[in-house]
Each structure stands twice: as C-alpha cells, then as structure tokens.
Design a protein around this motif. Structure first.
Motif, mmCIF file in Angstrom:
data_model
loop_
_atom_site.group_PDB
_atom_site.id
_atom_site.type_symbol
_atom_site.label_atom_id
_atom_site.label_comp_id
_atom_site.label_asym_id
_atom_site.label_seq_id
_atom_site.Cartn_x
_atom_site.Cartn_y
_atom_site.Cartn_z
ATOM 1 N N VAL A 195 3.787 15.752 -2.928
ATOM 2 C CA VAL A 195 4.951 16.174 -2.137
ATOM 3 C C VAL A 195 6.191 16.379 -2.988
ATOM 4 C CG1 VAL A 195 4.047 14.979 -0.112
ATOM 5 C CG2 VAL A 195 5.722 13.833 -1.580
ATOM 6 N N GLN A 196 6.081 16.137 -4.282
ATOM 7 C CA GLN A 196 7.221 16.271 -5.189
ATOM 8 C C GLN A 196 7.815 17.675 -5.087
ATOM 9 O OE1 GLN A 196 8.304 13.645 -7.253
ATOM 10 N NE2 GLN A 196 10.061 14.952 -7.592
ATOM 11 N N GLY A 197 9.125 17.735 -4.937
ATOM 12 C CA GLY A 197 9.803 19.019 -4.842
ATOM 13 C C GLY A 197 9.880 19.583 -3.425
ATOM 14 N N ARG A 198 9.125 18.998 -2.509
ATOM 15 C CA ARG A 198 9.152 19.469 -1.111
ATOM 16 C C ARG A 198 9.688 18.401 -0.158
ATOM 17 N NH1 ARG A 198 4.595 20.338 1.401
ATOM 18 N NH2 ARG A 198 3.312 18.978 0.077
ATOM 19 N N PHE A 199 9.430 17.145 -0.432
ATOM 20 C CA PHE A 199 9.868 16.037 0.418
ATOM 21 C C PHE A 199 10.973 15.265 -0.303
ATOM 22 C CE2 PHE A 199 5.738 15.193 3.049
ATOM 23 C CZ PHE A 199 5.650 16.548 3.335
ATOM 24 N N THR A 200 11.936 14.773 0.475
ATOM 25 C CA THR A 200 13.016 13.953 -0.077
ATOM 26 C C THR A 200 13.214 12.724 0.792
ATOM 27 O OG1 THR A 200 14.140 15.938 -0.900
ATOM 28 C CG2 THR A 200 15.431 13.915 -0.769
ATOM 29 N N ILE A 201 13.234 11.575 0.145
ATOM 30 C CA ILE A 201 13.475 10.310 0.840
ATOM 31 C C ILE A 201 14.910 9.879 0.594
ATOM 32 C CG2 ILE A 201 12.590 8.979 -1.130
ATOM 33 C CD1 ILE A 201 11.571 6.891 0.868
ATOM 34 N N THR A 202 15.588 9.472 1.662
ATOM 35 C CA THR A 202 16.958 8.965 1.567
ATOM 36 C C THR A 202 17.122 7.811 2.544
ATOM 37 O OG1 THR A 202 17.749 10.553 3.224
ATOM 38 C CG2 THR A 202 17.945 11.207 0.903
ATOM 39 N N ARG A 203 18.244 7.112 2.425
ATOM 40 C CA ARG A 203 18.542 6.041 3.372
ATOM 41 C C ARG A 203 20.043 5.938 3.556
ATOM 42 N NH1 ARG A 203 16.087 0.716 1.005
ATOM 43 N NH2 ARG A 203 17.062 -0.249 2.852
ATOM 44 N N ASP A 204 20.421 5.432 4.725
ATOM 45 C CA ASP A 204 21.821 5.174 5.037
ATOM 46 C C ASP A 204 21.895 3.728 5.514
ATOM 47 O OD1 ASP A 204 24.369 4.945 6.066
ATOM 48 O OD2 ASP A 204 24.366 6.922 6.974
ATOM 49 N N ASN A 205 22.268 2.840 4.631
ATOM 50 C CA ASN A 205 22.271 1.413 4.982
ATOM 51 C C ASN A 205 23.311 1.084 6.056
ATOM 52 O OD1 ASN A 205 20.139 0.844 3.284
ATOM 53 N ND2 ASN A 205 21.426 0.042 1.629
ATOM 54 N N ALA A 206 24.362 1.860 6.134
ATOM 55 C CA ALA A 206 25.372 1.627 7.173
ATOM 56 C C ALA A 206 24.799 1.889 8.562
ATOM 57 C CB ALA A 206 26.582 2.509 6.929
ATOM 58 N N LYS A 207 23.784 2.758 8.622
ATOM 59 C CA LYS A 207 23.142 3.093 9.898
ATOM 60 C C LYS A 207 21.780 2.430 10.053
ATOM 61 C CE LYS A 207 25.402 7.602 10.359
ATOM 62 N NZ LYS A 207 25.207 9.068 10.512
ATOM 63 N N ASN A 208 21.393 1.612 9.096
ATOM 64 C CA ASN A 208 20.078 0.964 9.139
ATOM 65 C C ASN A 208 18.951 1.980 9.335
ATOM 66 O OD1 ASN A 208 21.244 -1.522 8.806
ATOM 67 N ND2 ASN A 208 20.446 -2.415 10.682
ATOM 68 N N THR A 209 19.033 3.082 8.636
ATOM 69 C CA THR A 209 18.077 4.162 8.844
ATOM 70 C C THR A 209 17.639 4.774 7.518
ATOM 71 O OG1 THR A 209 19.117 4.684 10.973
ATOM 72 C CG2 THR A 209 17.659 6.346 10.033
ATOM 73 N N MET A 210 16.359 5.110 7.474
ATOM 74 C CA MET A 210 15.795 5.826 6.337
ATOM 75 C C MET A 210 15.300 7.185 6.840
ATOM 76 S SD MET A 210 12.561 4.753 3.894
ATOM 77 C CE MET A 210 11.408 4.649 5.253
ATOM 78 N N TYR A 211 15.259 8.154 5.937
ATOM 79 C CA TYR A 211 14.871 9.505 6.330
ATOM 80 C C TYR A 211 13.811 10.063 5.386
ATOM 81 C CZ TYR A 211 19.391 9.074 8.670
ATOM 82 O OH TYR A 211 20.431 8.630 9.434
#
Length: 124
Positions: free
Chosen positions: A64-80
């Motif tokens: 999935v390299q180059g097509r998928f991106t993982i991120t998170r927002d700790n202020a919102k307790n959410t990962m994407y």
C-alpha cells in the motif's frame, strides 16, 4: 484499556478513494501505538500501516506504500487511514488496533485492543 470503533467503509470503484476513521474511547489514546490491518475474504489478517504514539513516525506495508496514508489526531482521539487508488484486491474488512510498545508493529499478536472492523468493497 481503550475501546476502538472504525467507520468510513463502503463501496468504491477501482481507482477510487476512501478515508477510514478509528475513534478511541478513553483518555489514554495518546499513549498507544496504533495500527491498521485488513482481512480479505477467506484469508489471513494482514498488516497495512502503523503510527507511533505522537504521530511522528509511520510505517506502511509495501503493498500500500504510496497509496495509503496513516495519520492521527490525538486531540480528537482519532486515527485515520486515507486510501487512494484502490484495487479490487483491497476488498476486506479493515480493523484498527492499539499496542503498548514500539516494537513489532506488523505483528497482530502485539496489539491488545481491536475495533469491530469496517467493510471496504472495491468494485471492478
């Protein structure tokens, strides 16, 4: 402990995009290292991506390299998980998971909490 709930799955055409979310209940989300896995029909669960507790380091599987991106927002307790250029092979149930330590991000047995999964179907 932490409770995880995925959302954002659905049906998309080949080449399309989806963004999955993983909402965490509890006040300790920012202590955990997080990951995304998927399980295609009739197959083993496989690692997709991992992110450190502060979001400073990320790692994706070659598939999935180059097509998928993982991120998170700790202020919102959410990962994407932003998924672009999806292929029919991406049809799976997608799971988010939490682990306590930095090591072995691709090993599912290292994760202590899992969401219920969200279905992604890529039509050809």
């Amino acid at each position: 402990q932490v409770q995880l709930v995925e959302s954002g799955g659905g049906v998309v055409q080949t080449g399309g995009s989806l963004r999955l979310s993983c909402a965490a209940a509890g006040r300790t989300f920012n202590r955990y290292f997080m990951g995304w896995f998927r399980q295609p029909p009739g197959k083993e669960r496989e690692f997709i991506a991992s992110i450190t507790d502060n979001g400073g380091s990320r790692y994706c599987a070659d598939s999935v390299q180059g097509r998928f991106t993982i991120t998170r927002d700790n202020a919102k307790n959410t990962m994407y998980l932003q998924m672009n250029s999806l292929y029919p092979e991406g049809t799976s149930v997608y799971y988010c998971a939490a682990r306590k330590y930095y090591s072995y991000p691709t090993d599912a047995s290292r994760y202590f909490a899992w969401g219920q999964g969200t279905q992604v179907t890529v039509s050809s």
